[in-house]
Write an enzyme that holds these catalytic residues in place. Structure first.
Site, mmCIF file in Angstrom:
data_model
loop_
_atom_site.group_PDB
_atom_site.id
_atom_site.type_symbol
_atom_site.label_atom_id
_atom_site.label_comp_id
_atom_site.label_asym_id
_atom_site.label_seq_id
_atom_site.Cartn_x
_atom_site.Cartn_y
_atom_site.Cartn_z
ATOM 1 N N ASP A 1 0.560 -1.207 0.208
ATOM 2 C CA ASP A 1 0.084 0.178 0.049
ATOM 3 C C ASP A 1 0.918 1.349 0.141
ATOM 4 O OD1 ASP A 1 1.276 -0.390 2.374
ATOM 5 O OD2 ASP A 1 -0.806 -0.324 3.592
ATOM 6 N N CYS B 1 4.756 0.081 3.136
ATOM 7 C CA CYS B 1 5.315 -1.126 3.532
ATOM 8 C C CYS B 1 6.791 -0.876 3.914
ATOM 9 C CB CYS B 1 5.185 -2.171 2.349
ATOM 10 S SG CYS B 1 5.621 -1.506 0.773
ATOM 11 N N HIS C 1 8.088 -2.765 -3.851
ATOM 12 C CA HIS C 1 7.610 -3.185 -2.631
ATOM 13 C C HIS C 1 8.651 -3.930 -1.627
ATOM 14 C CE1 HIS C 1 4.497 -5.137 -0.026
ATOM 15 N NE2 HIS C 1 4.966 -6.129 -0.051
#
Lengths: 171, 307
Positions: B97, B100, B301
């Site tokens: 989101d 992280c 990510h």
């Protein structure tokens, strides 16, 4: 945990309210506070139309609705009654980048435009809205007809805004 | 997503945020940057990372889970095996989101977990709390009002304190399960994320000279001013962290961070690590002899690697 979340939101709202009532707004451009002492999550703001704009002379009423996880999430702002402005929806809801988080992007704001973060506050948002009244952002319009009018026939836009101001004042 | 007409070997325009431009591995070199991103995106979608349903932080998962996600990408599989051979047996996934990095690194999850597992817990907690307390003047100096950060600070402080002092309401000390529960609960988790974002911003603002040459708009690559950068890409929720933010936060929290880049850079089966070294007291060393918080980076990510 929801209970503690609204407790911390409440604490923050009371602090903001205290600061606003003690400090007042620059040049008395607006006042804001809870509508009722029993509900700190719904506020009313009274905003003076900025000088040298067609909004001058008007006082505009907006309702601010705070989520229980404020200030992690932004509040909502709605003019009641609605006002005529390119960045205000016909129902009165205000569309401004500072009230949106970066991931939540209904109108494709420019990447550099200011976004919501807990560093923002009621005061900062309302000051942004006041400068938006003076200078609409046509890149992220909410009222498309009004955007068009502003771009194509600014004198007519200004005339209609002035007429709205007079009407709201009951003149 | 970029157009997929870009061929491999062409310099990627934003090499600093993907690190893909230097891919020398023959198998990966066949893929364009766009294809690599697409591969990762597909994986993220398939595993539900893009949805709001995923837990903010997962349980420990065996590396085979990670391996299974790269079926058909042997280079990635070999690199995951290499990580495992180096002692990284489990991964904790975080929700994709944009928060992280802050959620898993430094103190947020992996750090608290490190403190929790330290050989001398009392020392580690005292040290973490004193470091944390020392961050308050930094935030004040950066011009943040106490109203903005005090509650978030308190959430973070109380999680660390609970390692040695039972929670007043529940009478319980922090266990790994309670820690995981706390970080899966959005309010607490997001409060800590916000505190770390403000701290990162304050650190960059306080040492402007150290950072100002490295502040670029992540999309356009244009140089940016410190204030504008911090407001738009550090303080704002959901904005991913890059090197500048990681360096700043690691310094502010005096924590060592190692990041394994599983993103197609380098050659061979080894995974490239980037180290963010700072002094840290009283934390255990893992099998690689480091007391760092270890993260796994894939484009866009961060997850946590554990031994």
């Amino acid at each position: 945990m929801n209970k503690s979340s609204s407790a911390s939101a409440l604490r923050r709202l009371m602090t903001e309210y205290k600061q606003l009532t003690e400090g007042g707004s620059p040049d008395d451009m607006f006042t804001a506070g809870p509508i009722s002492e029993s509900d700190f999550f719904t506020w009313e703001a009274l905003i003076s139309g900025p000088k040298d704009t067609p909004f001058e002379g008007g006082i505009f009423v907006a309702k601010l609705t705070f989520p229980s996880d404020y200030p992690l999430s932004p509040f909502k702002m709605k003019f009641e009654p609605p006002i005529l402005h390119p960045n205000v929806y016909a129902d009165g809801n205000v569309c401004i980048s500072i009230l949106h988080t970066p991931g939540d992007d209904p109108t494709h704001y420019e990447a550099a435009s200011e976004r919501w973060s807990p560093v923002q506050s009621v005061e900062k948002v309302i000051l942004s809205v006041i400068s938006m009244l003076a200078e609409p952002n046509l890149e992220s319009g909410a009222n498309i007809d009004c955007c068009k009018l502003y771009r194509d026939n600014k004198p007519e836009y200004e005339r209609r805004v002035r007429a709205m101001v007079r009407e709201q004042l009951g003149l | 997503m970029e157009s997929n007409t870009q061929r491999s070997g062409e310099p990627a325009e934003q090499s600093q945020d993907t690190g893909l431009s230097g891919a020398k591995d023959p198998e990966l070199a066949k893929l364009s940057r766009a294809q690599l991103l697409e591969l990762n995106q597909k994986f993220l979608e398939e595993t539900g990372l893009e949805t709001r349903e995923r837990a903010l932080i997962s349980q420990r998962l065996p590396m085979t889970v990670l391996r299974g996600e790269y079926d058909g990408a042997p280079t990635f599989v070999r690199r995951i095996d290499w990580l495992e051979s180096k002692g990284y047996k489990t991964v904790r996934r975080s929700r994709g989101d944009g928060d992280c990095f802050y959620r898993c690194t430094s103190i947020a999850f992996a750090y608290v977990e490190k403190v929790l597992n330290a050989p001398d817990v009392a020392l580690a907690v005292a040290s973490a709390l004193s470091t944390l307390e020392a961050t308050l003047p930094l935030l004040k100096a950066a011009g943040f009002e106490p109203m903005v950060y005090e509650d978030f600070y308190e959430v973070f402080r109380s999680v660390i304190e609970q390692i040695v002092t039972p929670d007043a309401a529940t009478g319980e000390r922090l266990t790994p399960d309670i820690l995981l529960e706390a970080f899966q609960e959005p309010q607490a988790s997001n409060s800590i994320v916000v505190y770390l974002r403000l701290l990162t911003s304050a650190q960059i603002r306080a040492a402007e000279d150290d950072y100002s040459a490295f502040l670029f708009h992540p999309d356009t690559g244009e140089p940016m001013g410190v204030r504008e950068f911090c407001e738009s890409f550090v303080e704002a929720i959901g904005r991913e962290a890059d090197h500048v933010q990681i360096t700043a936060l690691a310094r502010a929290l005096k924590v060592n961070v190692r990041i394994a880049y599983l993103d197609g850079r380098g050659s061979g089966d080894a995974v490239e690590f980037v180290e963010f070294q700072n002094r840290i007291d009283g934390l255990e060393s893992d099998s690689s002899g480091s007391n760092a918080v270890v993260l796994l980076y894939r484009p866009g990510h961060y997850d946590i690697l554990e031994t």
